[in-house]
Design a protein around this motif. Structure first.
Motif, PDB file in Angstrom:
ATOM      1  N   VAL A  35     -10.939  -1.619  13.914  1.00 27.87           N
ATOM      2  CA  VAL A  35      -9.913  -2.578  14.332  1.00 27.87           C
ATOM      3  C   VAL A  35      -8.520  -2.078  13.958  1.00 27.87           C
ATOM      4  N   GLY A  36      -8.344  -1.590  12.737  1.00 29.79           N
ATOM      5  CA  GLY A  36      -7.027  -1.095  12.343  1.00 29.79           C
ATOM      6  C   GLY A  36      -6.935  -0.809  10.855  1.00 29.79           C
ATOM      7  N   ASN A  37      -5.880  -0.085  10.476  1.00 32.67           N
ATOM      8  CA  ASN A  37      -5.610   0.172   9.062  1.00 32.67           C
ATOM      9  C   ASN A  37      -4.211  -0.339   8.730  1.00 32.67           C
ATOM     10  N   GLN A  38      -4.040  -0.722   7.471  1.00 32.94           N
ATOM     11  CA  GLN A  38      -2.782  -1.332   7.031  1.00 32.94           C
ATOM     12  C   GLN A  38      -2.367  -2.445   8.008  1.00 32.94           C
ATOM     13  N   TYR A  39      -3.362  -3.251   8.363  1.00 30.49           N
ATOM     14  CA  TYR A  39      -3.165  -4.332   9.332  1.00 30.49           C
ATOM     15  C   TYR A  39      -2.274  -5.411   8.702  1.00 30.49           C
ATOM     16  N   ARG A  40      -1.148  -5.717   9.348  1.00 34.53           N
ATOM     17  CA  ARG A  40      -0.193  -6.654   8.765  1.00 34.53           C
ATOM     18  C   ARG A  40      -0.667  -8.092   8.922  1.00 34.53           C
ATOM     19  N   LEU A  41      -0.758  -8.780   7.781  1.00 32.06           N
ATOM     20  CA  LEU A  41      -1.092 -10.195   7.752  1.00 32.06           C
ATOM     21  C   LEU A  41      -0.028 -10.905   6.926  1.00 32.06           C
ATOM     22  N   GLU A  42       0.545 -11.949   7.474  1.00 33.76           N
ATOM     23  CA  GLU A  42       1.656 -12.627   6.802  1.00 33.76           C
ATOM     24  C   GLU A  42       1.361 -14.110   6.638  1.00 33.76           C
ATOM     25  N   VAL A  43       1.655 -14.642   5.451  1.00 34.14           N
ATOM     26  CA  VAL A  43       1.500 -16.072   5.202  1.00 34.14           C
ATOM     27  C   VAL A  43       2.568 -16.512   4.208  1.00 34.14           C
ATOM     28  N   CYS A  44       3.244 -17.611   4.534  1.00 34.28           N
ATOM     29  CA  CYS A  44       4.286 -18.165   3.666  1.00 34.28           C
ATOM     30  C   CYS A  44       5.361 -17.129   3.345  1.00 34.28           C
ATOM     31  N   GLY A  45       5.643 -16.257   4.295  1.00 32.04           N
ATOM     32  CA  GLY A  45       6.664 -15.244   4.094  1.00 32.04           C
ATOM     33  C   GLY A  45       6.234 -14.047   3.284  1.00 32.04           C
ATOM     34  N   VAL A  46       4.961 -14.007   2.860  1.00 29.05           N
ATOM     35  CA  VAL A  46       4.437 -12.882   2.067  1.00 29.05           C
ATOM     36  C   VAL A  46       3.556 -12.019   2.959  1.00 29.05           C
ATOM     37  N   GLU A  47       3.803 -10.716   2.968  1.00 30.24           N
ATOM     38  CA  GLU A  47       3.033  -9.787   3.793  1.00 30.24           C
ATOM     39  C   GLU A  47       1.884  -9.171   2.987  1.00 30.24           C
ATOM     40  N   HIS A  48       0.779  -8.975   3.692  1.00 31.33           N
ATOM     41  CA  HIS A  48      -0.390  -8.309   3.103  1.00 31.33           C
ATOM     42  C   HIS A  48      -0.860  -7.239   4.073  1.00 31.33           C
ATOM     43  N   PHE A  49      -1.400  -6.134   3.516  1.00 36.76           N
ATOM     44  CA  PHE A  49      -1.816  -5.021   4.359  1.00 36.76           C
ATOM     45  C   PHE A  49      -3.186  -4.497   3.915  1.00 36.76           C
ATOM     46  N   PRO A  50      -4.272  -5.077   4.414  1.00 44.05           N
ATOM     47  CA  PRO A  50      -5.604  -4.563   4.090  1.00 44.05           C
ATOM     48  C   PRO A  50      -5.732  -3.101   4.529  1.00 44.05           C
ATOM     49  N   ASP A  51      -6.458  -2.303   3.760  1.00 37.37           N
ATOM     50  CA  ASP A  51      -6.562  -0.870   4.050  1.00 37.37           C
ATOM     51  C   ASP A  51      -7.235  -0.604   5.401  1.00 37.37           C
ATOM     52  N   LEU A  52      -8.465  -1.096   5.560  1.00 36.69           N
ATOM     53  CA  LEU A  52      -9.230  -0.824   6.780  1.00 36.69           C
ATOM     54  C   LEU A  52      -9.937  -2.096   7.239  1.00 36.69           C
ATOM     55  N   ILE A  53      -9.919  -2.347   8.530  1.00 40.05           N
ATOM     56  CA  ILE A  53     -10.643  -3.486   9.094  1.00 40.05           C
ATOM     57  C   ILE A  53     -11.539  -2.990  10.227  1.00 40.05           C
ATOM     58  N   PHE A  54     -12.810  -3.367  10.154  1.00 37.80           N
ATOM     59  CA  PHE A  54     -13.780  -3.029  11.192  1.00 37.80           C
ATOM     60  C   PHE A  54     -14.403  -4.317  11.720  1.00 37.80           C
ATOM     61  N   PHE A  55     -15.076  -4.200  12.851  1.00 41.42           N
ATOM     62  CA  PHE A  55     -15.909  -5.287  13.347  1.00 41.42           C
ATOM     63  C   PHE A  55     -17.319  -4.746  13.495  1.00 41.42           C
ATOM     64  N   ASN A  56     -18.295  -5.506  12.987  1.00 40.08           N
ATOM     65  CA  ASN A  56     -19.687  -5.090  13.113  1.00 40.08           C
ATOM     66  C   ASN A  56     -20.410  -6.001  14.089  1.00 40.08           C
ATOM     67  N   ARG A  57     -20.944  -5.403  15.145  1.00 38.91           N
ATOM     68  CA  ARG A  57     -21.598  -6.189  16.197  1.00 38.91           C
ATOM     69  C   ARG A  57     -22.882  -6.837  15.708  1.00 38.91           C
TER      70      ARG A  57
END
Length: 377
Positions: free
Chosen positions: A259-281
Motif C-alpha cells: 500500500v505504501g511507506n511513510q504513509y501520512r496519517l493526520e489527526v488533531c493537527g499531529v502527523e504520523h508516518f507508519p513505516d510500511l503498510i500492506f493489505f493481505n487478501r
C-alpha cells in the motif's frame, strides 16, 4: 464531601470482598462437582467396562435417578457416560483419592473426596510442574468434556485447559479453537491474536501467516556505504525493502499487496508516518509494519497501537477486518514480548529479522550467487 467519599470507599471495599467470596464459592463448588463426577465416572467405568452391568444399565440408572430425585439435572444417560469418559481420560495421569467404600453387601459413593491434582504423572515431555491444578479445578465440566472429546494428547488437554481459563473462553470459542488446531500453531511469532481477534478462524489464519524471524537476504549492510553498522537506521532498511519490494513480499508471505511507506496519517493537527503498510487478501485486513534497528522495546507496541487506530479510522473499508500491527526488530525476548503484549487492545505481533551479512558462512556458501540463480531460472 469527605464523608461521601469515605462511604464510597467503604462500599468499594465491601464490594471487592463480596466478589472475592463469590469467586471462592464458585471455585469450591466447581471443584466439588468435578470430584463428584470423577468419582461417579470411576464407579461406572469399573462396573460397566468389566461386564458387571448388562447392556442398557446406564440408561436404567439414569431413569431411576430421575424418579427418585425429581428435577435432577445433569444425570442423563449421555452425561453419565461423559463422566465415565472424563475419568477414563484422566485416570492414568491423575491419582485420585476417590474411593468406593464397602457398606455391608453394597457399595457407597458417599466418601467421594477431591481429586488429588498434586499427583500428576509425567508423560512424555510433560513435566509435573507444567500441570496447573488451579486451572484444572477451575474449569467447568462442560469445558472439560469438550477438551477430552476433541484433544488427542495430554499435552493438548493441558494447553487448552490453561488457554480456556486465561482467556475466559465460552464453550463455543473453546470448541472452535480446538477445531482449528491452535495447539499445533504454537511457537509462531509472539502475538496476542487469539485474545484480540474474536473470530477464531481469523486469529488462526493470522498466527499461521507470520513467522517469528525473517531473513531479509537482499539487504546487505556491508554494501550500504562506508558508515558503521550502528549508524544504519530504520529508514535505510526501509528504503532497501522498498527497492526490493517484490522480494520482501515473497519473503513475508503470500497474498500481500503493498500500500505504501511513510504513509501520512493526520489527526488533531499531529502527523504520523507508519513505516510500511500492506493489505493481505487472505486476512482481508491492512497490515502495518514498524521497522526497528535494535532490540524490542515495549514502547514500540504503544506507537504501533496509535498507527492501527489511525489506519482503522482513516483507511480501513467497511467490509475489511481490523488492521494488524507487526513490529519487525533486530532481536526480541519472546517470553518477555508475550508477557507485555497482552495488555494492548489491538492485534499485534513481534518478529525479528536478519540481513545477508548476518547469515552463517556455511549458509552463504551453500546458496547460489545471483548469476548462478539466473542460470537455474
Amino acid at each position: 464531601m469527605r464523608q461521601i467519599q469515605e462511604y464510597a470507599d467503604a462500599a468499594k471495599i465491601i464490594k471487592e470482598a463480596i466478589l472475592q467470596s463469590q469467586y471462592r464459592a464458585a471455585s469450591l463448588a466447581n471443584k466439588e462437582q468435578l470430584s463428584l463426577y470423577y468419582g461417579i465416572g470411576k464407579y461406572v467405568s469399573e462396573n460397566s467396562r468389566n461386564g458387571f452391568w448388562g447392556k442398557g444399565a446406564i440408561e436404567s440408572i439414569s431413569q431411576q435417578l430421575q424418579k427418585e430425585l425429581p428435577g435432577l439435572r445433569g444425570f442423563s444417560a449421555a452425561n453419565i457416560k461423559f463422566m465415565r469418559q472424563f475419568y477414563e481420560a484422566w485416570c492414568d495421569d491423575l491419582k485420585s483419592l476417590t474411593a468406593v467404600s464397602e457398606i455391608g453387601n453394597g457399595k457407597s459413593l458417599t466418601d467421594v473426596s477431591e481429586i488429588d491434582t498434586q499427583l500428576l504423572i509425567p508423560s512424555g515431555n510433560i513435566q509435573k510442574e507444567s500441570f496447573d491444578a488451579a486451572s484444572f479445578l477451575g474449569l467447568g465440566f462442560t469445558h472439560h468434556m469438550i477438551i477430552v472429546r476433541k484433544a488427542q494428547s495430554l499435552a493438548e488437554r493441558l494447553f487448552y485447559i490453561r488457554q480456556a481459563i486465561a482467556n475466559k473462553w465460552n464453550k463455543e470459542v473453546l470448541a472452535a479453537r480446538i477445531e482449528d488446531d491452535l495447539f499445533h500453531h504454537q511457537g509462531e511469532m509472539a502475538n496476542n491474536f487469539t485474545q484480540k481477534m474474536p473470530d477464531a478462524r481469523q486469529s488462526l489464519k493470522a498466527i499461521g501467516m507470520f513467522k517469528d524471524e525473517y531473513l531479509l537476504d537482499f539487504i546487505n549492510v556491508e554494501e550500504l556505504g562506508e558508515r558503521d553498522k550502528a549508524d544504519i537506521d530504520e529508514r535505510v532498511i526501509e528504503q532497501e525493502i522498498i527497492h526490493n519490494i517484490k522480494k520482501f513480499i515473497l519473503t513475508f508471505g503470500h497474498d500481500f499487496a503493498f500500500v505504501g511507506n511513510q504513509y501520512r496519517l493526520e489527526v488533531c493537527g499531529v502527523e504520523h508516518f507508519p513505516d510500511l503498510i500492506f493489505f493481505n487478501r487472505e486476512l482481508n485486513a491492512l497490515v502495518v509494519i514498524e521497522l526497528k534497528k535494535g532490540a524490542f522495546k515495549p514502547s514500540y507496541l504503544g506507537q504501533l497501537c496509535t498507527y492501527l487506530r489511525l489506519v482503522d479510522d482513516q483507511m480501513r473499508k467497511p467490509h475489511e477486518n481490523p488492521s494488524i500491527g507487526i513490529v519487525l526488530c533486530k532481536s526480541a525476548n519472546k517470553k518477555y514480548v508475550e508477557y507485555v503484549i497482552q495488555d494492548y487492545d489491538k492485534p499485534l505481533g513481534v518478529a525479528t529479522y536478519k540481513t545477508s551479512d548476518e547469515m552463517p558462512e556455511k549458509l552463504k556458501q551453500a546458496l547460489p550467487d545471483t548469476e548462478e540463480l539466473k542460470k537455474l531460472l
